[in-house]
Design a protein around this motif. Structure first.
Motif, PDB file in Angstrom:
ATOM      1  N   PRO A  70       0.806  -1.232   0.000  1.00  9.66           N
ATOM      2  CA  PRO A  70       0.000   0.000   0.000  1.00  9.66           C
ATOM      3  C   PRO A  70       0.831   1.269   0.000  1.00  9.66           C
ATOM      4  CG  PRO A  70      -0.068  -1.082   2.143  1.00  9.66           C
ATOM      5  CD  PRO A  70       0.593  -2.036   1.208  1.00  9.66           C
ATOM      6  N   MET A  71       2.103   1.172   0.364  1.00  8.78           N
ATOM      7  CA  MET A  71       2.951   2.361   0.334  1.00  8.78           C
ATOM      8  C   MET A  71       3.371   2.708  -1.094  1.00  8.78           C
ATOM      9  SD  MET A  71       3.007   3.287   3.425  1.00  8.78           S
ATOM     10  CE  MET A  71       4.279   4.543   3.343  1.00  8.78           C
ATOM     11  N   GLN A  72       3.402   1.701  -1.964  1.00 11.45           N
ATOM     12  CA  GLN A  72       3.801   1.910  -3.347  1.00 11.45           C
ATOM     13  C   GLN A  72       2.607   2.051  -4.289  1.00 11.45           C
ATOM     14  OE1 GLN A  72       7.012   2.343  -4.248  1.00 11.45           O
ATOM     15  NE2 GLN A  72       7.559   2.134  -2.084  1.00 11.45           N
ATOM     16  N   ASP A  73       1.486   1.467  -3.914  1.00 16.51           N
ATOM     17  CA  ASP A  73       0.285   1.455  -4.771  1.00 16.51           C
ATOM     18  C   ASP A  73      -0.854   2.109  -3.995  1.00 16.51           C
ATOM     19  OD1 ASP A  73      -1.899   0.904  -6.364  1.00 16.51           O
ATOM     20  OD2 ASP A  73      -1.266  -1.137  -6.856  1.00 16.51           O
ATOM     21  N   SER A  74      -1.332   3.247  -4.486  1.00 12.94           N
ATOM     22  CA  SER A  74      -2.346   4.027  -3.755  1.00 12.94           C
ATOM     23  C   SER A  74      -3.771   3.712  -4.197  1.00 12.94           C
ATOM     24  CB  SER A  74      -2.074   5.521  -3.941  1.00 12.94           C
ATOM     25  OG  SER A  74      -2.010   5.843  -5.330  1.00 12.94           O
ATOM     26  N   ILE A  75      -3.984   2.600  -4.881  1.00 11.73           N
ATOM     27  CA  ILE A  75      -5.295   2.295  -5.457  1.00 11.73           C
ATOM     28  C   ILE A  75      -6.410   2.294  -4.412  1.00 11.73           C
ATOM     29  CG2 ILE A  75      -4.804  -0.193  -5.276  1.00 11.73           C
ATOM     30  CD1 ILE A  75      -7.069   1.543  -7.865  1.00 11.73           C
ATOM     31  N   VAL A  76      -6.168   1.744  -3.228  1.00  8.25           N
ATOM     32  CA  VAL A  76      -7.233   1.651  -2.222  1.00  8.25           C
ATOM     33  C   VAL A  76      -7.610   3.038  -1.713  1.00  8.25           C
ATOM     34  CG1 VAL A  76      -7.928   0.670  -0.005  1.00  8.25           C
ATOM     35  CG2 VAL A  76      -6.510  -0.673  -1.576  1.00  8.25           C
ATOM     36  N   ARG A  77      -6.618   3.874  -1.436  1.00  4.71           N
ATOM     37  CA  ARG A  77      -6.920   5.244  -0.978  1.00  4.71           C
ATOM     38  C   ARG A  77      -7.710   6.019  -2.026  1.00  4.71           C
ATOM     39  NH1 ARG A  77      -1.573   8.066   0.144  1.00  4.71           N
ATOM     40  NH2 ARG A  77      -0.716   6.393  -1.134  1.00  4.71           N
ATOM     41  N   ILE A  78      -7.312   5.856  -3.279  1.00  3.51           N
ATOM     42  CA  ILE A  78      -7.971   6.587  -4.360  1.00  3.51           C
ATOM     43  C   ILE A  78      -9.415   6.127  -4.527  1.00  3.51           C
ATOM     44  CG2 ILE A  78      -7.985   6.892  -6.868  1.00  3.51           C
ATOM     45  CD1 ILE A  78      -4.898   6.872  -6.714  1.00  3.51           C
ATOM     46  N   GLU A  79      -9.617   4.804  -4.545  1.00  4.85           N
ATOM     47  CA  GLU A  79     -10.977   4.279  -4.706  1.00  4.85           C
ATOM     48  C   GLU A  79     -11.841   4.622  -3.493  1.00  4.85           C
ATOM     49  OE1 GLU A  79     -12.580   2.613  -7.212  1.00  4.85           O
ATOM     50  OE2 GLU A  79     -10.871   3.051  -8.480  1.00  4.85           O
ATOM     51  N   ALA A  80     -11.247   4.615  -2.304  1.00  4.48           N
ATOM     52  CA  ALA A  80     -12.011   4.947  -1.095  1.00  4.48           C
ATOM     53  C   ALA A  80     -12.495   6.387  -1.146  1.00  4.48           C
ATOM     54  CB  ALA A  80     -11.159   4.714   0.148  1.00  4.48           C
ATOM     55  N   ALA A  81     -11.636   7.290  -1.600  1.00  2.00           N
ATOM     56  CA  ALA A  81     -12.035   8.700  -1.706  1.00  2.00           C
ATOM     57  C   ALA A  81     -13.199   8.855  -2.680  1.00  2.00           C
ATOM     58  CB  ALA A  81     -10.843   9.542  -2.167  1.00  2.00           C
ATOM     59  N   GLY A  82     -13.126   8.179  -3.823  1.00  2.00           N
ATOM     60  CA  GLY A  82     -14.216   8.242  -4.790  1.00  2.00           C
ATOM     61  C   GLY A  82     -15.495   7.629  -4.249  1.00  2.00           C
ATOM     62  N   LEU A  83     -15.361   6.544  -3.484  1.00  2.00           N
ATOM     63  CA  LEU A  83     -16.537   5.905  -2.903  1.00  2.00           C
ATOM     64  C   LEU A  83     -17.201   6.810  -1.872  1.00  2.00           C
ATOM     65  CD1 LEU A  83     -18.386   3.484  -2.540  1.00  2.00           C
ATOM     66  CD2 LEU A  83     -16.673   2.468  -1.010  1.00  2.00           C
ATOM     67  N   ARG A  84     -16.399   7.478  -1.051  1.00  2.00           N
ATOM     68  CA  ARG A  84     -16.981   8.407  -0.075  1.00  2.00           C
ATOM     69  C   ARG A  84     -17.790   9.501  -0.772  1.00  2.00           C
ATOM     70  NH1 ARG A  84     -11.533   8.133   2.047  1.00  2.00           N
ATOM     71  NH2 ARG A  84     -11.474   6.682   3.815  1.00  2.00           N
ATOM     72  N   ARG A  85     -17.241  10.037  -1.874  1.00  2.00           N
ATOM     73  CA  ARG A  85     -17.960  11.092  -2.599  1.00  2.00           C
ATOM     74  C   ARG A  85     -19.266  10.563  -3.170  1.00  2.00           C
ATOM     75  NH1 ARG A  85     -12.659  11.935  -4.656  1.00  2.00           N
ATOM     76  NH2 ARG A  85     -13.255  11.011  -6.648  1.00  2.00           N
TER      77      ARG A  85
END
Length: 558
Positions: A70-85
């Motif tokens: 997760p430190m090298q691949d930010s996919i979960v953070r990015i998808e989580a932000a979009g899901l919250r919106r």
């Protein structure tokens, strides 16, 4: 389980709400985000909330391997932000009083369950509403001082205030900057004295000037100075002839024209504000930080250099995740995803369909800032490549009405008209746009290429492809090859086709489909493809007729 107000919720209530969200057309989220939501809710209700980590989500939902970092691949953070919106937008329109609510608080991925009457949720909603009122306080702040007046016409003593109003109006259409006007500069204190020191506003620049009017002319001198040190960073003078015509409507019209000129120089992309922001990078006020993200986007948009695409995409994804109120960042990110579809970049790790994701981001930008021309510009581009040409044209008209002083919107409108061979509309718009700002991105010059190529002016058409200055874009080399071929310069044309193959090895097999995906007029496609085939018969396209109509009528993904 209990909510924040002590009300007990059954698991069945939460499951029912989950299905209501996932089956609703108002829940604007990709399939990947829907799977994300279902996974975290079901894990929580099954008593496994402690397992909801970035690693688990990546490997269980997004198909990542055991070596996911997760430190090298930010996919979960990015998808989580979009899901919250997406969840927030859903409850804004589909919330039920007293009903179950599902949320994913920032800082983690474990969902929380409550009701619409929970005090904590009401406070959070109020916080978001308050934040939405200050969306544009992310960039430079300009104080427009009252313009002084020098006039020998008694009936035009108010011309200074008219000019001030017009300048404020023109500047506020550029939503990346924050503008204060004379109602602030002329604030009076408790004793009734004029207080012209709004220090608490953290003003970055003061714009001031003088209007001199006679029966012969209207003359305006403008100065712009930096607030922190009083250094003048820009000055200009504009004169317009009156010819003994002192009709008030004529004078107001000239004030509006001059104000547009001022706004374009100060606030357009690569204008005075942008150059100042670049100079003070690293030493800028805190509220400049977001604005400098837009400069990074403009650097990419100017050249469309492929090597800049992925780092900027990741950076803007993290920007909107960290600042979900930054409307212009959403718009720029939308335009990047449209480009992913346009140029065939692989973004499958971040979304299922780049064009649908581009639409989702553009809608978010418009929701945050309905008056942002950049947000509507982003939506128009996504609609165009989705094959919704009429909708795209209508959206671009909205963008232009919101900011008629932005040359890029003129150029974009002209470019799209040129692809439909509407030369009467296209050519004047593109030429006017580059007169207003010769330094803007050269990609819109492609509209002029189409015009001259269709009219048989092949040498001129080739020169325009050189002026575009986008050596990393395959379709520009393709256009150059077509023009060179028709100009009888076959050797140079074949060399350009070699560049196309180097930059986009699969282009040869999908020539017509790619051009149709861009919504280019079928006659232009035929003319360009014929020139390419004459140069190299191995480029004979595989898609014709019905396939092209399908792509142009309903869009295509690549």
């Amino acid at each position: 389980m209990k909510t924040g107000t002590g009300k007990t919720l059954r698991h069945e209530d939460v499951y029912e709400e989950l299905e209501r969200i996932l089956t609703s057309s108002a829940f604007e989220a990709s399939e990947r985000k829907r799977q994300f939501l279902r996974f975290v809710v079901e894990e929580t209700l099954s008593g496994r909330a402690d397992r909801i980590k970035a690693y688990t989500i990546a490997t269980s939902v997004f198909g990542r391997g055991d070596d996911f970092d997760p430190m090298q691949d930010s996919i979960v953070r990015i998808e989580a932000a979009g899901l919250r919106r997406a969840i927030e937008r859903f409850y804004l329109t589909q919330g039920v009083a007293g009903g179950v609510c599902i949320s994913i608080p920032k800082g983690g991925y474990t969902p929380q369950f409550g009701t619409s009457s929970d005090g904590a949720q009401a406070a959070e909603t109020a916080k978001k509403v308050k934040a939405a009122t200050s969306l544009h306080q992310l960039g430079p702040r300009i104080m427009v001082e009252n313009f002084d007046v020098g006039s020998d016409l008694d009936n035009l003593a108010g011309i200074g205030k008219t000019m001030t109003c017009q300048v404020i109006s023109a500047l506020t259409r550029f939503t990346g900057i924050f503008v204060y006007g004379f109602d602030t500069t002329e604030r009076r204190d408790a004793t009734g004295r004029l207080d012209r020191r709004p220090d608490s506003l953290a003003i970055d620049y003061h714009l001031l000037g003088t209007v001199t009017i006679s029966r012969k002319s209207l003359h305006v001198d403008i100065l712009m100075k930096r607030a922190k040190d009083g250094c003048f960073v820009w000055a200009d003078s504009v004169t317009r002839t009156l010819n003994d015509d002192c009709d008030p409507s004529r004078i107001v019209s000239l004030c509006r024209e001059i104000a547009g000129h001022v706004a374009r120089i100060v606030a357009l992309r690569d204008g005075v504000i942008d150059s100042q922001a670049r100079e003070c990078a690293g030493d800028a006020p805190r509220h400049f930080a977001g604005y400098q993200k837009l400069l990074d986007f403009q650097d990419y948009w100017r050249t469309l250099e492929p090597s800049r695409f992925e780092p900027l995409l990741r950076d803007l994804e993290l920007t909107v995740a960290a600042d979900p109120q930054f409307a212009d960042a959403f718009a720029c990110l939308s335009m990047l995803y449209s480009n992913a579809a346009r140029y065939g970049y692989d973004v499958s790790e971040l979304c299922d369909d780049p064009l649908e994701h581009a639409m989702e981001l553009a809608k978010s930008a418009i929701h945050l800032a309905p008056q942002s021309s950049r947000a509507h510009h982003a939506r128009a581009i996504a609609e165009w490549f989705l094959g919704r040409v009429d909708a795209s044209v209508a959206t671009m008209q909205i963008a232009r009405s919101l900011n008629p002083n932005d040359p890029e919107l003129l150029a974009e409108s002209g470019f799209r008209s040129a692809m439909r061979m509407d030369w009467k509309t296209a050519v004047p718009l593109i030429e006017e746009a580059y007169l207003r700002n010769p330094l803007q991105t050269g990609q819109y010059r492609m509209g002029l290429f189409f015009y001259h190529f269709a009219e048989g002016r092949y040498d001129t058409a080739f020169q325009i492809t050189e002026d575009i200055q986008a050596p990393g874009v395959a379709v520009v080399h393709l256009a150059a090859a077509a023009a060179l071929a028709r100009a009888g310069r076959k050797g140079e044309a074949r060399a350009r086709l070699g560049e196309v193959e180097r930059l986009s090895p699969s282009f040869q097999q999908k020539l017509r489909v790619d051009l149709a995906f861009r919504q280019i007029h079928p006659d232009l496609i035929d003319a360009i493809a014929a020139a390419i085939e004459d140069t190299n018969p191995s480029w004979s396209p595989s898609a014709r007729g019905a396939d092209l109509r399908r792509v142009q009528g309903g869009g295509a993904t690549r």
